[in-house]
Write a protein that holds these residues in place. Structure first.
Motif, PDB file in Angstrom:
ATOM      1  N   HIS A 120       0.850  -1.190   0.000  1.00 13.77           N
ATOM      2  CA  HIS A 120       0.000   0.000   0.000  1.00 13.77           C
ATOM      3  C   HIS A 120       0.892   1.249   0.000  1.00 13.77           C
ATOM      4  O   HIS A 120       1.400   1.658   1.056  1.00 13.77           O
ATOM      5  CB  HIS A 120      -0.909  -0.009   1.236  1.00 13.77           C
ATOM      6  CG  HIS A 120      -1.766  -1.234   1.325  1.00 13.77           C
ATOM      7  ND1 HIS A 120      -3.008  -1.319   0.743  1.00 13.77           N
ATOM      8  CD2 HIS A 120      -1.536  -2.438   1.919  1.00 13.77           C
ATOM      9  CE1 HIS A 120      -3.524  -2.522   0.972  1.00 13.77           C
ATOM     10  NE2 HIS A 120      -2.651  -3.212   1.688  1.00 13.77           N
ATOM     11  N   VAL A 146       0.609   0.412   5.356  1.00 12.63           N
ATOM     12  CA  VAL A 146       0.042  -0.555   6.301  1.00 12.63           C
ATOM     13  C   VAL A 146       0.556  -1.940   5.938  1.00 12.63           C
ATOM     14  O   VAL A 146       1.000  -2.187   4.815  1.00 12.63           O
ATOM     15  CB  VAL A 146      -1.507  -0.558   6.284  1.00 12.63           C
ATOM     16  CG1 VAL A 146      -2.071   0.766   6.750  1.00 12.63           C
ATOM     17  CG2 VAL A 146      -2.035  -0.887   4.892  1.00 12.63           C
ATOM     18  N   ASP A 148      -1.218  -5.454   5.880  1.00  8.53           N
ATOM     19  CA  ASP A 148      -2.535  -6.072   6.052  1.00  8.53           C
ATOM     20  C   ASP A 148      -2.411  -7.592   6.189  1.00  8.53           C
ATOM     21  O   ASP A 148      -1.315  -8.162   6.146  1.00  8.53           O
ATOM     22  CB  ASP A 148      -3.477  -5.678   4.913  1.00  8.53           C
ATOM     23  CG  ASP A 148      -3.024  -6.169   3.539  1.00  8.53           C
ATOM     24  OD1 ASP A 148      -2.283  -7.173   3.474  1.00  8.53           O
ATOM     25  OD2 ASP A 148      -3.414  -5.558   2.531  1.00  8.53           O
ATOM     26  N   SER A 149      -3.555  -8.258   6.352  1.00  7.60           N
ATOM     27  CA  SER A 149      -3.554  -9.695   6.624  1.00  7.60           C
ATOM     28  C   SER A 149      -2.993 -10.498   5.460  1.00  7.60           C
ATOM     29  O   SER A 149      -2.318 -11.522   5.673  1.00  7.60           O
ATOM     30  CB  SER A 149      -4.969 -10.166   6.962  1.00  7.60           C
ATOM     31  OG  SER A 149      -5.863  -9.888   5.891  1.00  7.60           O
ATOM     32  N   HIS A 188      -2.259   5.728   4.876  1.00  8.88           N
ATOM     33  CA  HIS A 188      -2.256   4.288   4.605  1.00  8.88           C
ATOM     34  C   HIS A 188      -1.535   3.946   3.316  1.00  8.88           C
ATOM     35  O   HIS A 188      -1.323   2.763   3.022  1.00  8.88           O
ATOM     36  CB  HIS A 188      -3.697   3.763   4.549  1.00  8.88           C
ATOM     37  CG  HIS A 188      -4.449   4.193   3.332  1.00  8.88           C
ATOM     38  ND1 HIS A 188      -4.908   5.479   3.153  1.00  8.88           N
ATOM     39  CD2 HIS A 188      -4.796   3.502   2.205  1.00  8.88           C
ATOM     40  CE1 HIS A 188      -5.514   5.567   1.986  1.00  8.88           C
ATOM     41  NE2 HIS A 188      -5.466   4.404   1.398  1.00  8.88           N
TER      42      HIS A 188
END
Length: 251
Positions: A120, A146, A148-149, A188
């Motif tokens: 990102h 970020v 993320d998962s 972000h």
């Protein structure tokens, strides 16, 4: 797999990874002549590079791509990032999808697989990379706002984590940067703070002797000791100790 971080930070980024028969670069963000010099310093001839993989097309990641033209090295990047990558000869320019690519040297017992994952950042289609062999997995997560998962899933189980710890938010807020730049860094699609990096690593590091490299530190908005202590603090909450359960180095 041997890791050599040839350059890190806003001045340029370039990482060399090599197995017995294969050497690749992740990014080429410093001048071609500097890459050549630093490769030779770590025992790599520039004409031995099999491929260059680009995370995204900001200048501090692609400045040295004339190296690819000089030595006819294939360059891989996402389709979106090719919009901002100039002057790479057509015959060596390759679009890399999320399935990745495999270099396989039959007869040598040497193969290396490169699998990208989406990050990102304020670029068209930026990537991080997982680079793995039969016995080793290296995750490279540079500019991203970020983690993320899906990124965590891609990096899980690595032996080596190369990840940015760009800034301390309070230092960014107190800096003399224009508000627009502060907003970008903290967004972000900006860069990871020390705490964000620490939180991601606390989910990834299990204490099997992983090597952590903290990279892309801001010269104005971070301090190496602060980045290192923030990560070590998060890992200590899991009962993990530096130099016993893992190793950490600030680049």
């Amino acid at each position: 797999m041997k890791v050599d971080i040839l350059a890190s930070g806003s001045g340029g980024n370039c990482i060399a990874l090599r197995t017995n028969e294969t050497t690749i670069l992740i990014d080429a963000g410093i001048a071609k002549t500097k890459i050549e010099k630093r490769l030779l310093e770590v025992g790599i001839r520039p004409d031995e590079i099999e491929a260059i993989f680009i995370t995204h097309a900001h200048s501090d990641h692609i400045k040295g791509l004339p190296l690819a033209n000089k030595y006819h090295i294939p360059v891989y990047a996402s389709e979106g990032e090719w919009k901002d990558i100039p002057s790479v000869d057509k015959e060596i320019a390759n679009i890399l999808g999320l399935k990745g690519t495999l270099f396989d040297y039959e007869g040598y017992g040497d193969w290396i697989e490169i699998i990208p994952f989406q990050t990102h950042h304020d670029a068209y289609d930026p990537y991080g990379y997982v680079v793995q062999t039969e016995n080793m997995k290296v995750s490279i997560c540079l500019d991203t706002g970020v983690v993320d998962s899906s990124m965590l899933e891609a990096m899980q189980g690595s032996n080596v984590y190369i990840i940015e710890a760009n800034h301390e938010p309070s230092m960014v807020e107190a800096s003399n940067y224009p508000n627009s730049v502060k907003t970008r860094i903290l967004s972000h699609i900006g860069h990871l703070s020390n705490q964000q990096t620490a939180e991601a690593l606390s989910k990834l590091v299990t204490g099997k002797g992983e090597q952590i490299y903290l990279t892309h530190l801001s010269k104005k908005n971070n301090m190496p000791a602060l980045a290192e202590l923030t990560v070590m603090g998060a890992l200590s909450k899991k009962g993990l100790k530096a130099n016993i359960d893992y190793k950490i180095e600030v680049v």
